[in-house]
Every structure is written in C-alpha cells, then in structure tokens.
Design a protein around this motif. Structure first.
Motif, PDB file in Angstrom:
ATOM      1  N   THR A   6      -2.545   5.303   2.336  1.00  0.00           N
ATOM      2  CA  THR A   6      -3.370   4.166   2.758  1.00  0.00           C
ATOM      3  C   THR A   6      -2.888   3.618   4.087  1.00  0.00           C
ATOM      4  O   THR A   6      -3.695   3.260   4.960  1.00  0.00           O
ATOM      5  CB  THR A   6      -3.343   3.064   1.686  1.00  0.00           C
ATOM      6  N   MET A  64     -10.814  -0.196   4.830  1.00  0.00           N
ATOM      7  CA  MET A  64      -9.983  -0.139   3.631  1.00  0.00           C
ATOM      8  C   MET A  64     -10.634  -0.905   2.478  1.00  0.00           C
ATOM      9  O   MET A  64     -10.632  -0.457   1.328  1.00  0.00           O
ATOM     10  CB  MET A  64      -8.600  -0.747   3.911  1.00  0.00           C
ATOM     11  N   ALA A  70      -4.141   5.934   6.741  1.00  0.00           N
ATOM     12  CA  ALA A  70      -5.573   5.755   6.977  1.00  0.00           C
ATOM     13  C   ALA A  70      -5.836   4.505   7.801  1.00  0.00           C
ATOM     14  O   ALA A  70      -6.700   4.488   8.685  1.00  0.00           O
ATOM     15  CB  ALA A  70      -6.317   5.672   5.642  1.00  0.00           C
ATOM     16  N   PHE A  71      -5.075   3.442   7.521  1.00  0.00           N
ATOM     17  CA  PHE A  71      -5.232   2.207   8.299  1.00  0.00           C
ATOM     18  C   PHE A  71      -4.896   2.439   9.764  1.00  0.00           C
ATOM     19  O   PHE A  71      -5.643   2.034  10.665  1.00  0.00           O
ATOM     20  CB  PHE A  71      -4.333   1.105   7.723  1.00  0.00           C
ATOM     21  N   VAL A  94       0.846  -1.194   0.000  1.00  0.00           N
ATOM     22  CA  VAL A  94       0.000   0.000   0.000  1.00  0.00           C
ATOM     23  C   VAL A  94       0.881   1.243   0.000  1.00  0.00           C
ATOM     24  O   VAL A  94       2.057   1.186   0.356  1.00  0.00           O
ATOM     25  CB  VAL A  94      -0.926   0.018   1.235  1.00  0.00           C
ATOM     26  N   ASP A  95       0.304   2.371  -0.403  1.00  0.00           N
ATOM     27  CA  ASP A  95       1.062   3.614  -0.376  1.00  0.00           C
ATOM     28  C   ASP A  95       0.975   4.239   1.015  1.00  0.00           C
ATOM     29  O   ASP A  95       0.290   3.737   1.912  1.00  0.00           O
ATOM     30  CB  ASP A  95       0.562   4.585  -1.449  1.00  0.00           C
ATOM     31  N   ALA A 119      -9.665   0.646  -1.132  1.00  0.00           N
ATOM     32  CA  ALA A 119      -8.269   1.066  -1.027  1.00  0.00           C
ATOM     33  C   ALA A 119      -7.332  -0.134  -1.067  1.00  0.00           C
ATOM     34  O   ALA A 119      -6.154   0.005  -1.417  1.00  0.00           O
ATOM     35  CB  ALA A 119      -8.047   1.853   0.267  1.00  0.00           C
ATOM     36  N   ILE A 120      -7.847  -1.317  -0.701  1.00  0.00           N
ATOM     37  CA  ILE A 120      -7.089  -2.561  -0.785  1.00  0.00           C
ATOM     38  C   ILE A 120      -8.020  -3.646  -1.306  1.00  0.00           C
ATOM     39  O   ILE A 120      -9.244  -3.463  -1.377  1.00  0.00           O
ATOM     40  CB  ILE A 120      -6.506  -2.992   0.590  1.00  0.00           C
ATOM     41  N   ARG A 160     -13.711   0.950   1.065  1.00  0.00           N
ATOM     42  CA  ARG A 160     -13.319   2.100   0.243  1.00  0.00           C
ATOM     43  C   ARG A 160     -12.575   1.678  -1.018  1.00  0.00           C
ATOM     44  O   ARG A 160     -12.184   2.524  -1.812  1.00  0.00           O
ATOM     45  CB  ARG A 160     -12.408   3.024   1.053  1.00  0.00           C
TER      46      ARG A 160
END
Length: 445
Positions: free
Chosen positions: A190, A272, A193-194, A186-187, A277-278, A275
C-alpha cells in the motif's frame, strides 16, 4: 575437566561464532563447524533477539538480484497503482509514461550502461524539446545517483501538446517508507502504491505547467485549454494574469512546490480510499508522516490532507463515485474532478490569507501590470537570458523545480546540456522570432 574449564566450554558452544577451528583439511573444518553450530542450535534453542528488519524498499521484491526482477516488480506496481491512468487524467496535454528501475549501487560506467540499455530498449521515448532520446538518457544518468526515492521527471517533447514523464525508481531501501507504514498503519504494498500514485499525479500536474511554458515561448500566451484543465497552481495563474516576465514564471518557489505536493498527495490518498486500501481515519497518519518529514523534505502537506479528510466526511458518497471495477480500482477522471476544486479553493484561501493588506496588494498588482504588458496574441519579448532559462526549463523542468540554483543542480544540469544540440534548437527558434508551424496551433483553430 575442572569447573572453570566446563564453564568456558559451555560459553564457547553457546556462542559458536567465536570458535576457532584449525587444521589443513578444509572439508573436515567445514563439517566440524557445521556440527558445532547445529549442536548449539539444538542445545540452546533459537536466538532470543531477532535482527532488526531492514528499511523497506520501494516495491516489494525490488531488491532481488534476479535479472529483470526489479523491472517486473516496478511494472506490476505501476499497474496496480494506476500510474498511467492518473498521469493522463483531466489534462490538455497527452502524457506518455515510462519507468526506469535501476540498482542504486551502480555508479559511473555501470550506471551509464544501464541507462543506455534502457534508452535503446524504449525506442518510443518522446524526445525532449531540445534533443533526442540521448538527451533523456543524459538527464537520467545525471540525476539518478542523487536520489534515494522514486522521482518523476516530466518534460516537454518536440511534438506539440505532448509531454513525457519518466519515473526513476532506485532499489535502495528508504527509511521514510518505513515511517509511512508506521504512521499510517499500512503495509508495504500500500505504501508503494501511494508513492507511485503520488509521482504519477506529479506527472499530470507538471505536464500542464510545462505545456503552458511552451505555449508562452512559441506564441506569447497560454492556450485556453491549459487553464481549463484546472491543473495550473494558483500562484502561476496569478503571475500569468499580471503578465509576469519569464524570470518570475521560471523562479523556484517553495509555495508552488508545496502546491504541487498537495495535489499529488491528495490524488494518491483518494485512490487509496477509492480502492478501500485505507480508511478516511488513516488520512491523519499520512498527514502526521508528512509533518514529521517536513524538516527534511519541506513538503508539509498535512493541513491539506486533513482538509481533504473533512471534505470526504462531509460527502461520503463521493468515494463510491470514484470506485471502478477491475484494476486499478478507481476512476482517475472522477478522482481528479473531486480533487481539483478542493485543491484550488484551499490554495486560493491560503494565498488570500497571506495578504495582510489586500488593498496594498491590489495596488502592487496594478503597478506591476502597468510595467509589464500582459500576454497577448503577439509574441512576448524575452531577453536572451530569459530565452535560455526558458529553454533549459523545458528540457529539465524538475531540475529547476526541485533544486533551484544550488551547486548540485548546476552540476546535474551541466551534464545534461553537454551533448551536442540538435539544430535548430528552441533557443534558435525563439531568438529568431520564428512563427510557430501550422501543426503547433491550438487544436480546433
């Protein structure tokens, strides 16, 4: 010029940082150095080896020195992560969220000044059970130098049914976040956010446990809505069922800490996924990251995260139900509704598996419950030591949960309890056997 001198000069130009320039004219020296370095860059090209990338900070841009930039970055990251929505999802208590971004390089009077500014700039800070905003500032000041990562501090407030939660966010670069990015693919945004979602979920889970302890202190029993929230960990619930004394309810437990970590990790991962995101496959990366870090932090949630991945695979439509338009991109209530039954069932199965002789455990529970009266509507009798321990737990519960009775915790707690107490304190109320005031009775009663 001889061949040896030419070679020496070429080597000198190739490594211009080794040039020594002498002379009394500072302007001339500066221009000459600039010319030599520019010539070296044009002649030999850029350096082949790049400097190693520094360990990523918690929030992109959080390490900037511009005034207010860190506060702005953290506030934006909290909004993106949906921290407030997560902290207030499916709970019986009203959680008020705050964030305290600070420069980790500060120490002593500088840090104290930043804490004082933070407290004075937030007049709405909920005062803890025993003390006002100054008590909150004292705790923050004592714990901030000891952590190098975001840390959620939840506490019981003077107002019934309310808790406060402060997320301390240092700007220090944390190598573990780089590990998370590599393991999970992940970047940095992210990963940030986690971590924030994880801490916010801690706030929600801790707030129920703190509220339950406050109930016990005031009435001797836990209100039904605390249990109905389904956020009390199973070991705590078992202790309540057998009427365990305050000492056991306050005791540090590796298993209970891990249980809370599992809930927080599970909630963060689900946000995540909701969204987008993952992907579900990347959950293995989060699990591997936790397992690799377990020797250091002891929070091995890998087995539960893999269990969560299997549950998602078995019911892929669940993710669609968790999504929501706009920021933060998920419905925290639906995330909690999906997560809590899985979390509780996983913990119960683990607890049952730990009992190699169920019949002996049953006899032990029966013997224990016969010695300690279960919770009733009348006030539970505490020893003076238990009363004081309970008050301290309500003041700074994470200090107990995270640090136990080691010297670091004792030192931090010593600074917290140093300010003058506000009278009457919770200890005075408990030891006097006062009846709870009317506005502290269960809602609807």
């Amino acid at each position: 010029m001889g061949e040896q001198e030419r070679a020496a000069l070429e080597a000198l130009i190739a490594e211009p940082e080794r040039i020594e320039i002498h002379g009394g004219d500072r302007m001339w020296r500066a221009h000459l150095l600039g010319a030599v370095m520019a010539t070296a860059a044009m002649s030999f090209g850029p350096a082949q080896a790049e400097a190693p990338e520094p360990a990523p900070s918690f929030v992109p841009g959080a390490q900037t020195t511009a005034p207010g930039a860190q506060e702005t970055s953290v506030a934006a990251a909290m909004r993106r992560a949906g921290a407030q929505e997560i902290a207030t999802a499916s709970r019986s208590t009203q959680v008020t969220m705050y964030s305290f971004p600070y420069r980790a390089t500060l120490a002593g009077t500088e840090l104290r000044g930043q804490v004082d500014d933070y407290v004075s700039a937030n007049p709405g800070l909920l005062p803890p059970v025993n003390g006002g905003p100054g008590r909150t500032g004292a705790y923050i000041e004592s714990i901030a130098p000891q952590i190098d990562h975001p840390h959620a501090w939840a506490y019981a407030s003077k107002a019934p049914g309310q808790t406060g939660c402060v997320i301390l966010v240092p700007d220090r670069a944390v190598p573990e976040f780089g590990d998370l990015m590599r393991f999970a693919g992940v970047d940095r945004a992210t990963a940030a956010a986690f971590v924030l979602a994880h801490e916010a979920a801690h706030c929600a889970q801790y707030s129920e446990g703190i509220a339950a302890l406050r109930d016990i202190a005031l009435t001797g029993r836990v209100r039904p809505e605390r249990v109905a929230s389904n956020l009390l960990d199973v070991r705590f619930e078992r202790l309540l069922m057998v009427g365990a004394p305050a000492g056991e309810l306050l005791a540090k437990s590796v298993e209970r800490t891990r249980s809370s970590e599992r809930y927080a990790d599970g909630f963060a991962v689900l946000t995540m996924l909701a969204r987008a995101a993952i992907t579900p496959r990347q959950i293995d990366g989060f699990a591997a990251w936790r397992e690799a870090a377990a020797p250091k932090d002891g929070h091995d949630t890998g087995s539960f995260l893999r269990h969560l991945r299997e549950a998602i695979a078995a019911k892929p439509s669940a993710l669609a139900a968790m999504r929501a338009p706009g920021e933060p991109g998920f419905d925290a209530q639906r995330v909690a509704a999906f997560l809590k039954p899985l979390w509780k069932a996983f913990e119960m199965n683990e607890l049952d598996a730990e009992s190699t002789r169920p019949e002996q455990k049953s006899r032990d529970d029966h013997a224990h419950s016969s010695k300690v009266p279960p919770m009733t509507t009348t006030a539970q009798r505490f020893t003076d030591q238990e009363r004081i321990a309970l008050e301290l737990m309500l003041d700074a519960p994470e200090a107990v949960e995270f640090h136990g009775t080691d010297m670091t915790w004792q030192k931090a707690l010593g600074q917290v309890i140093a300010p003058a107490q506000v009278k009457p304190s919770l200890k005075d109320v408990l030891m006097a056997g006062s009846i709870p005031v009317a506005n502290d009775l269960p809602r609807g009663g």
